[in-house]
Write a protein that holds these residues in place. Sequence first.
Motif, mmCIF file in Angstrom:
data_model
loop_
_atom_site.group_PDB
_atom_site.id
_atom_site.type_symbol
_atom_site.label_atom_id
_atom_site.label_comp_id
_atom_site.label_asym_id
_atom_site.label_seq_id
_atom_site.Cartn_x
_atom_site.Cartn_y
_atom_site.Cartn_z
ATOM 1 N N SER A 240 28.504 -9.627 46.360
ATOM 2 C CA SER A 240 29.204 -8.366 46.513
ATOM 3 C C SER A 240 29.848 -7.955 45.201
ATOM 4 N N ILE A 241 30.377 -6.740 45.168
ATOM 5 C CA ILE A 241 31.038 -6.279 43.953
ATOM 6 C C ILE A 241 32.387 -6.994 43.829
ATOM 7 N N HIS A 242 33.097 -7.090 44.935
ATOM 8 C CA HIS A 242 34.430 -7.691 44.891
ATOM 9 C C HIS A 242 34.504 -8.950 45.750
ATOM 10 N N ARG A 243 35.427 -9.832 45.378
ATOM 11 C CA ARG A 243 35.448 -11.120 46.038
ATOM 12 C C ARG A 243 35.884 -11.039 47.491
ATOM 13 N N ALA A 244 36.770 -10.105 47.821
ATOM 14 C CA ALA A 244 37.263 -10.040 49.200
ATOM 15 C C ALA A 244 36.121 -9.770 50.175
ATOM 16 N N PHE B 232 33.077 -20.141 45.738
ATOM 17 C CA PHE B 232 33.091 -18.794 45.198
ATOM 18 C C PHE B 232 32.713 -18.856 43.724
ATOM 19 N N VAL B 233 31.845 -17.938 43.308
ATOM 20 C CA VAL B 233 31.521 -17.815 41.888
ATOM 21 C C VAL B 233 31.755 -16.362 41.476
ATOM 22 N N GLY B 234 32.539 -16.175 40.438
ATOM 23 C CA GLY B 234 32.744 -14.841 39.870
ATOM 24 C C GLY B 234 31.888 -14.713 38.622
ATOM 25 N N TYR B 235 31.091 -13.658 38.570
ATOM 26 C CA TYR B 235 30.193 -13.443 37.432
ATOM 27 C C TYR B 235 30.686 -12.289 36.566
ATOM 28 N N CYS B 236 30.307 -12.318 35.317
ATOM 29 C CA CYS B 236 30.551 -11.204 34.410
ATOM 30 C C CYS B 236 29.546 -10.113 34.759
ATOM 31 N N ARG B 237 30.050 -8.966 35.211
ATOM 32 C CA ARG B 237 29.169 -7.867 35.602
ATOM 33 C C ARG B 237 28.724 -7.080 34.373
ATOM 34 N N ALA B 238 27.572 -6.441 34.501
ATOM 35 C CA ALA B 238 27.051 -5.608 33.406
ATOM 36 C C ALA B 238 27.852 -4.317 33.300
ATOM 37 N N ALA B 239 28.570 -3.961 34.372
ATOM 38 C CA ALA B 239 29.386 -2.749 34.365
ATOM 39 C C ALA B 239 30.593 -2.929 35.277
ATOM 40 N N THR B 240 31.728 -2.350 34.891
ATOM 41 C CA THR B 240 32.915 -2.337 35.733
ATOM 42 C C THR B 240 33.230 -0.888 36.083
ATOM 43 N N ASP B 241 33.261 -0.566 37.358
ATOM 44 C CA ASP B 241 33.505 0.799 37.808
ATOM 45 C C ASP B 241 32.594 1.788 37.068
ATOM 46 N N GLY B 242 31.342 1.406 36.926
ATOM 47 C CA GLY B 242 30.358 2.309 36.326
ATOM 48 C C GLY B 242 30.329 2.310 34.799
ATOM 49 N N VAL B 243 31.271 1.602 34.158
ATOM 50 C CA VAL B 243 31.306 1.577 32.690
ATOM 51 C C VAL B 243 30.669 0.273 32.196
ATOM 52 N N ALA B 244 29.740 0.385 31.284
ATOM 53 C CA ALA B 244 29.011 -0.782 30.781
ATOM 54 C C ALA B 244 29.968 -1.770 30.104
ATOM 55 N N VAL B 245 29.728 -3.053 30.347
ATOM 56 C CA VAL B 245 30.495 -4.110 29.684
ATOM 57 C C VAL B 245 29.522 -4.838 28.762
ATOM 58 N N SER B 246 29.837 -4.886 27.469
ATOM 59 C CA SER B 246 28.908 -5.575 26.580
ATOM 60 C C SER B 246 29.354 -7.019 26.394
ATOM 61 N N GLU C 285 37.899 -7.045 27.871
ATOM 62 C CA GLU C 285 36.578 -6.475 28.113
ATOM 63 C C GLU C 285 36.210 -5.526 26.991
ATOM 64 N N THR C 286 34.989 -5.671 26.473
ATOM 65 C CA THR C 286 34.520 -4.746 25.445
ATOM 66 C C THR C 286 33.415 -3.878 26.029
ATOM 67 N N GLY C 287 33.615 -2.559 25.962
ATOM 68 C CA GLY C 287 32.622 -1.612 26.470
ATOM 69 C C GLY C 287 32.364 -0.547 25.428
ATOM 70 N N PRO C 288 31.726 0.560 25.824
ATOM 71 C CA PRO C 288 31.386 1.609 24.842
ATOM 72 C C PRO C 288 32.628 2.234 24.193
ATOM 73 N N ARG D 140 20.828 -11.122 39.112
ATOM 74 C CA ARG D 140 21.716 -10.114 39.687
ATOM 75 C C ARG D 140 22.964 -9.956 38.837
ATOM 76 N N ASP D 141 22.901 -9.212 37.734
ATOM 77 C CA ASP D 141 24.111 -9.038 36.925
ATOM 78 C C ASP D 141 24.864 -7.763 37.334
ATOM 79 N N ASP D 142 24.428 -7.158 38.475
ATOM 80 C CA ASP D 142 25.102 -5.954 38.971
ATOM 81 C C ASP D 142 26.237 -6.302 39.930
ATOM 82 N N VAL D 143 26.280 -7.539 40.396
ATOM 83 C CA VAL D 143 27.304 -7.931 41.354
ATOM 84 C C VAL D 143 28.201 -9.002 40.742
ATOM 85 N N GLY D 144 29.469 -8.947 41.032
ATOM 86 C CA GLY D 144 30.385 -9.867 40.371
ATOM 87 C C GLY D 144 30.813 -11.050 41.203
ATOM 88 N N ALA D 145 30.513 -11.017 42.508
ATOM 89 C CA ALA D 145 31.105 -12.026 43.388
ATOM 90 C C ALA D 145 30.072 -12.669 44.296
#
Lengths: 84, 84, 151, 151
Positions: free
Chosen positions: C99-103, D32-46, D126-129, C23-28
């Motif tokens: 979820s997308i966000h931690r809150a 709580f675990v925070g993951y590196c998402r493949a996209a932030t607000d719809g923008v791809a993160v490489s 963050e590095t994106g397109p 699941r790399d689409d969710v950050g939290a």
Amino acid sequence: MVRLVFLGKFGDVAPAGLAEIALPGDVRTLSDLKQWVARQEPRLGQAMEATRTRLIVNQCVAHDLTAPVSDGDEVAFLPPMSGG
Amino acid sequence: MVRLVFLGKFGDVAPAGLAEIALPGDVRTLSDLKQWVARQEPRLGQAMEATRTRLIVNQCVAHDLTAPVSDGDEVAFLPPMSGG
Amino acid sequence: MRICIAGQAFDPQAEIAAFTQGRDDVGALASFVGYCRAATDGVAVSELRIDHYPGFTENEITRLAEETVRRFDCPDLLVIHRVGVIRPGEAIVLVAALSIHRASAFDAVKVLMDYLKTDAPLWKKETGPDGARWIEPRPEDHKRRQKAEEG
Amino acid sequence: MRICIAGQAFDPQAEIAAFTQGRDDVGALASFVGYCRAATDGVAVSELRIDHYPGFTENEITRLAEETVRRFDCPDLLVIHRVGVIRPGEAIVLVAALSIHRASAFDAVKVLMDYLKTDAPLWKKETGPDGARWIEPRPEDHKRRQKAEEG
């Protein structure tokens, strides 16, 4: 036949003979059934009196104890829950 | 010699030559040092102007920019943090 | 969403690892695990037994989880609840939210745990040196549930 | 208490499993675990890069964790924070709290995450397109931090 299920502390005092019963002639509603059960096993009656008891009929919560009980029903007696 | 550490966005514009410097004669306080650094590399000066900049001296937060800088010190320049 | 009533001991961290896999689409990821303690308020616990009502318990927990997903716009939720005889050190309950966000991940786990304490059809019996006793929700559990409802 | 700045990818669930190993004295684990998402607000993160200040970063996070332990009377806390180059899907941060009761475990994790967002000496790029950009705390992070302080 009516299947009776006693959960939690009710299960401790419910006799095995109450698991399946022939519907008694004077039991028409859930309220009747609850009173009949209490007469069969006074400790069960006392336990139900002492706490909040919920009835579940065929897996659905019974909000109204004047609802009828029919042959083939499954009625569960639930003491307050303690999950989590 | 004084070691200078530029973190985050400051690191992107800090020239390698600023990593270790001989303490300039006119630099007595942290405030002097910050201004001297800005003169050496204007992009660094602009970046520090544009945001909140914190200074750390020998691993301790500097609350007062009138504190002296001495030979052998390590001074770090921190932009706002973004952890978690 | 995965809801599981477990009759046997489970490994919470392995379950969470499987739940988050790919699941790399969710950050939290927020999660909570409740364990069977060796003692409650200083009194040794030799065994905990949890009764459930097969079918009804699963359905009710699913309903509570669906409500939580809707309310917090939480993409995915995992709930595992042990039933049967549980030994000290074993996990009793696991709730995890992606979820997308931690809150929203935090809130989903916290509120669902509050729901489970008071509204999940489960009954706990603790056996210690003085015998066995059934646990009932404490007034603070109901208060917390009330707050969760309002919040 | 274990505080770790990780230069390499780590397995959050394996770390939590090691952290909880043999602790049958505590009943509650929140994490709580925070993951590196493949996209932030719809923008791809490489790629995500996190800078730290060796020594100072560890000390500051330890100070924040100790404050949290004291404040919530939390028997044990685990913090792992990645630094360096992080790929989508990899864990960035893990905070786990063991406690007697679930409320304090939850609160400890939540408040420490709020602290880390604004007060941990870490810098995200963050590095994106459209190239690379440094992330700064959002106003809501500061508000949350403020609330954590007051709560």
